[in-house]
Design an enzyme around this catalytic site. Structure first.
Site, PDB file in Angstrom:
ATOM      1  N   GLN A 153     -12.179   8.683 -21.635  1.00 17.74           N
ATOM      2  CA  GLN A 153     -11.095   8.214 -20.823  1.00 17.74           C
ATOM      3  C   GLN A 153     -10.683   9.285 -19.841  1.00 17.74           C
ATOM      4  O   GLN A 153     -10.750  10.536 -20.053  1.00 17.74           O
ATOM      5  CB  GLN A 153      -9.929   8.043 -21.627  1.00 17.74           C
ATOM      6  CG  GLN A 153      -8.546   7.800 -21.288  1.00 17.74           C
ATOM      7  CD  GLN A 153      -8.571   6.438 -20.508  1.00 17.74           C
ATOM      8  OE1 GLN A 153      -9.158   5.296 -20.971  1.00 17.74           O
ATOM      9  NE2 GLN A 153      -8.023   6.181 -19.452  1.00 17.74           N
ATOM     10  N   LYS A 188      -7.467  -0.800 -24.921  1.00 21.30           N
ATOM     11  CA  LYS A 188      -8.600  -1.204 -24.989  1.00 21.30           C
ATOM     12  C   LYS A 188      -9.181  -1.266 -26.342  1.00 21.30           C
ATOM     13  O   LYS A 188     -10.123  -2.311 -26.672  1.00 21.30           O
ATOM     14  CB  LYS A 188      -9.739   0.018 -24.312  1.00 21.30           C
ATOM     15  CG  LYS A 188      -9.447   0.326 -22.992  1.00 21.30           C
ATOM     16  CD  LYS A 188      -9.639   1.513 -22.163  1.00 21.30           C
ATOM     17  CE  LYS A 188      -9.494   1.687 -20.645  1.00 21.30           C
ATOM     18  NZ  LYS A 188      -9.875   2.883 -20.234  1.00 21.30           N
ATOM     19  N   ASP A 215     -18.125   2.169 -17.950  1.00 25.26           N
ATOM     20  CA  ASP A 215     -17.353   2.769 -16.897  1.00 25.26           C
ATOM     21  C   ASP A 215     -18.138   2.641 -15.462  1.00 25.26           C
ATOM     22  O   ASP A 215     -17.516   2.809 -14.373  1.00 25.26           O
ATOM     23  CB  ASP A 215     -16.636   4.035 -16.982  1.00 25.26           C
ATOM     24  CG  ASP A 215     -15.252   3.827 -17.150  1.00 25.26           C
ATOM     25  OD1 ASP A 215     -14.752   2.621 -16.972  1.00 25.26           O
ATOM     26  OD2 ASP A 215     -14.341   4.852 -17.697  1.00 25.26           O
TER      27      ASP A 215
END
Length: 295
Positions: free
Chosen positions: A96, A52, A119
């Site tokens: 994460q 990422k 997200d």
């Protein structure tokens, strides 16, 4: 072998489109910023975060990662997230997953500011998705949608069978593909670990999406000839002949299923690269939204 749907090629298309938007922001003196928080040293999480970071920096975004030790308390993690919420350099904040078992992903993701929730795991953004008025779209479900759209397999009017009901993929994807519009309008069946005779359902699919994290769960006899298969699973299996001692496989028996399907995504190189591209897209979109003057 059916058509192989290259996620790398589709991701490159999306990134090329995003570069134009990033350049438009740069002319205004604005650089989209993505802040990533990782807790612990899980090898898979570390690898995903590096991917990422590289992708964000390659697109000209500001990207930083805060790595916290495994024994970080929940209050300490929430304080880091809250600090990033207030930092104007960052338009997107991502924690994460998975987190260490003593940390609540629901509480942590619920602390990310909804405007920076790239997200799409904050309850407010989940609610907006369900209502049909999303702020941003969850990355992996949106990646599946983009693969279908850009490969010429629109879901409208098709029977889509999704195997897996996770909050990250299965459930939001079922909502996304069943909503009104050319990128949706599918009839969706959602299967899971308690579904009896799974093959009876998967064999009905015009489009089959498998996202359970179980290597080679779906076999060729479970897939209807001519179906489109999107394999979201990424699983490590031991392979002493591989340089690292393991290799990555999906949730389908790729070679066998590929001979039955009209098209299939590979693992790796399928859904993963497009998911990262959608994360970058969400960061740019969040930056554009936050750059708008207040009304």
């Amino acid at each position: 072998m059916g058509r192989i749907l290259s996620g790398e090629e589709i991701a490159a298309q999306i990134k090329a489109e995003l570069r134009t938007r990033v350049a438009d922001l740069a002319r205004k003196g604005i650089v989209p910023g993505l802040a990533i928080v990782r807790v612990g040293e899980d090898p898979s999480s570390a690898s995903y975060v590096r991917q990422k970071e590289r992708a964000a920096q390659g697109l000209g975004l500001l990207s930083t990662t805060t790595v916290l030790p495994t024994r970080t308390s929940e209050d300490e993690l929430l304080a880091v997230v809250s600090s990033l919420n207030e930092d104007p350099r960052f338009h997107g904040v991502l924690v994460q997953l998975p987190l260490p078992p003593d940390l609540s992903p629901e509480r942590v993701c619920g602390t990310v500011a909804p405007a920076k929730d790239v997200d799409c795991l904050h309850p407010e953004n989940i609610g907006r998705l369900v209502r049909g008025d999303p702020y941003l779209l969850p990355c992996t479900p949106h990646a599946v949608q983009q693969i279908l759209h850009r490969s010429g397999y629109p879901p409208a009017g098709k029977h889509v069978v999704i195997v897996g009901r996770s909050a990250l993929v299965g459930r939001p994807l079922s909502i996304l593909l069943s909503q009104k519009g050319p990128a949706g309008d599918a009839t969706v069946t959602l299967c899971h670990s308690a579904t009896p005779d799974l093959g009876a359902f998967t064999h009905q699919a015009d489009i089959l999406v498998v996202a359970v994290g179980r290597p080679r769960l779906v076999t060729a006899d479970m897939v209807r000839a001519g179906a489109v298969v999107i394999d979201v699973g990424v699983n490590r299996v031991d392979d002493p002949t591989a340089p690292k001692g393991y290799r990555l496989v999906g949730d389908t028996e790729y070679e066998a299923v590929g001979k039955v399907a009209a098209a299939i995504t590979p693992v790796p190189g399928g859904v993963g690269p497009v998911t990262v591209a959608m994360l970058l897209g969400n960061t740019v979109a969040a930056c554009e939204a936050q750059a708008q003057p207040a009304r």
